[in-house]
Scaffold this motif. Sequence first.
Motif, mmCIF file in Angstrom:
data_model
loop_
_atom_site.group_PDB
_atom_site.id
_atom_site.type_symbol
_atom_site.label_atom_id
_atom_site.label_comp_id
_atom_site.label_asym_id
_atom_site.label_seq_id
_atom_site.Cartn_x
_atom_site.Cartn_y
_atom_site.Cartn_z
ATOM 1 N N LEU A 168 58.539 -11.086 6.893
ATOM 2 C CA LEU A 168 59.975 -11.926 7.083
ATOM 3 C C LEU A 168 61.014 -10.138 7.086
ATOM 4 O O LEU A 168 61.817 -10.611 8.164
ATOM 5 N N GLU A 169 60.632 -9.104 6.579
ATOM 6 C CA GLU A 169 62.029 -8.113 7.643
ATOM 7 C C GLU A 169 61.016 -7.734 8.467
ATOM 8 O O GLU A 169 62.288 -7.015 9.164
ATOM 9 N N GLN A 170 59.998 -7.561 9.318
ATOM 10 C CA GLN A 170 59.982 -7.611 10.867
ATOM 11 C C GLN A 170 60.658 -8.276 11.597
ATOM 12 O O GLN A 170 61.419 -8.054 12.141
ATOM 13 N N ILE A 171 60.062 -10.433 11.015
ATOM 14 C CA ILE A 171 61.403 -10.531 11.928
ATOM 15 C C ILE A 171 63.000 -10.421 11.603
ATOM 16 O O ILE A 171 63.263 -10.567 13.170
ATOM 17 N N ALA A 172 63.446 -10.307 10.265
ATOM 18 C CA ALA A 172 65.008 -9.735 10.780
ATOM 19 C C ALA A 172 65.519 -8.683 11.215
ATOM 20 O O ALA A 172 66.221 -9.068 12.101
ATOM 21 N N ARG A 173 64.401 -7.478 11.591
ATOM 22 C CA ARG A 173 64.817 -6.188 12.378
ATOM 23 C C ARG A 173 64.460 -7.024 13.760
ATOM 24 O O ARG A 173 65.864 -6.926 14.605
ATOM 25 N N THR A 174 63.025 -7.959 14.073
ATOM 26 C CA THR A 174 63.713 -7.905 15.230
ATOM 27 C C THR A 174 63.871 -9.336 16.357
ATOM 28 O O THR A 174 65.458 -8.715 17.326
ATOM 29 N N ALA A 175 64.784 -9.748 15.063
ATOM 30 C CA ALA A 175 65.886 -10.347 15.710
ATOM 31 C C ALA A 175 67.508 -9.712 15.484
ATOM 32 O O ALA A 175 67.990 -10.731 15.783
ATOM 33 N N GLY A 176 67.471 -8.903 15.147
ATOM 34 C CA GLY A 176 68.827 -8.035 14.586
ATOM 35 C C GLY A 176 69.507 -8.831 13.231
ATOM 36 O O GLY A 176 70.921 -8.189 13.673
ATOM 37 N N VAL A 177 69.042 -8.920 12.591
ATOM 38 C CA VAL A 177 69.740 -9.660 11.388
ATOM 39 C C VAL A 177 69.613 -8.837 10.441
ATOM 40 O O VAL A 177 68.101 -8.041 10.326
ATOM 41 N N GLY A 178 69.780 -9.168 9.578
ATOM 42 C CA GLY A 178 69.806 -9.075 7.886
ATOM 43 C C GLY A 178 68.581 -9.488 6.960
ATOM 44 O O GLY A 178 68.353 -10.965 7.702
ATOM 45 N N SER A 179 68.143 -9.218 6.340
ATOM 46 C CA SER A 179 66.724 -10.290 5.687
ATOM 47 C C SER A 179 67.279 -11.433 5.085
ATOM 48 O O SER A 179 67.297 -12.545 5.061
ATOM 49 N N ALA A 180 68.885 -11.409 4.368
ATOM 50 C CA ALA A 180 69.475 -12.147 3.329
ATOM 51 C C ALA A 180 70.131 -12.614 4.789
ATOM 52 O O ALA A 180 69.560 -14.442 4.262
ATOM 53 N N THR A 181 70.528 -12.643 6.250
ATOM 54 C CA THR A 181 70.477 -14.256 7.551
ATOM 55 C C THR A 181 69.226 -14.669 7.097
ATOM 56 O O THR A 181 68.966 -15.700 7.425
ATOM 57 N N VAL A 182 67.936 -13.743 6.952
ATOM 58 C CA VAL A 182 66.877 -14.735 7.418
ATOM 59 C C VAL A 182 66.083 -15.871 6.250
ATOM 60 O O VAL A 182 66.225 -16.710 6.597
ATOM 61 N N ARG A 183 66.456 -15.209 5.473
ATOM 62 C CA ARG A 183 66.510 -15.751 3.714
ATOM 63 C C ARG A 183 67.500 -17.031 3.734
ATOM 64 O O ARG A 183 67.515 -18.760 3.096
ATOM 65 N N ARG A 184 69.087 -16.799 4.042
ATOM 66 C CA ARG A 184 70.083 -18.325 4.365
ATOM 67 C C ARG A 184 69.485 -19.113 4.715
ATOM 68 O O ARG A 184 69.343 -20.199 4.249
ATOM 69 N N HIS A 185 68.675 -18.880 6.091
ATOM 70 C CA HIS A 185 68.677 -19.884 6.826
ATOM 71 C C HIS A 185 67.000 -20.303 6.425
ATOM 72 O O HIS A 185 66.667 -21.802 7.012
#
Length: 187
Positions: free
Chosen positions: A33-50
């Motif tokens: 999930l951290e790699q997904i956040a980095r590659t998407a250019g967002v924070g991990s909190a944004t990934v977890r919010r969605h």
Amino acid sequence: MADRQRADARRNYARILAVAEEEVAAHGAAASLEQIARTAGVGSATVRRHFPTRRALLQAVSLERIDALRVRAEELDGTGDSRDVLLEWLDHVVAYCVAARGLAPALMRDDTEEPHPVHENSCSAAVERAAEPLLRRAVRDGAVAEAVTAGDLIALIVGIVLATEHHADPTAAADRLFRLAVDGLSP
């Protein structure tokens, strides 16, 4: 201002989902999930919010494939020999799960979690709903044992796919195990 925030949230969601699809294809359900956040250019909190859970992310990645399985079940419903039709559709489910890393884990049920929308498994429920008419017809025709449920069939496929994912030829291994299991579905 609120419209701009919503537009940003929609763009973030789309970007996260696109990156997640690539990561899950490459790394399966264990995609970082951290790699997904980095590659998407967002924070991990944004990934977890969605996507508040890993399962929610896997389900979102799998929605298109789930819909294709639903459509295929609708196309097959009412055609041919009921057992053959059910097995043909289940073959599609096995093949999709083997080919689409992350789909089998997205279909896993976990009844230990408290009933809450975040924990509901919409992918599994959608695939089970798609299977129901095919299964009911096969049961009615005496081609499948009455005790067999759509949930049983999906759990069986998930187990087979997860058990064979690290084989040299996971497609052949999953197909072989599925064929062995089919004998047990007979009345």
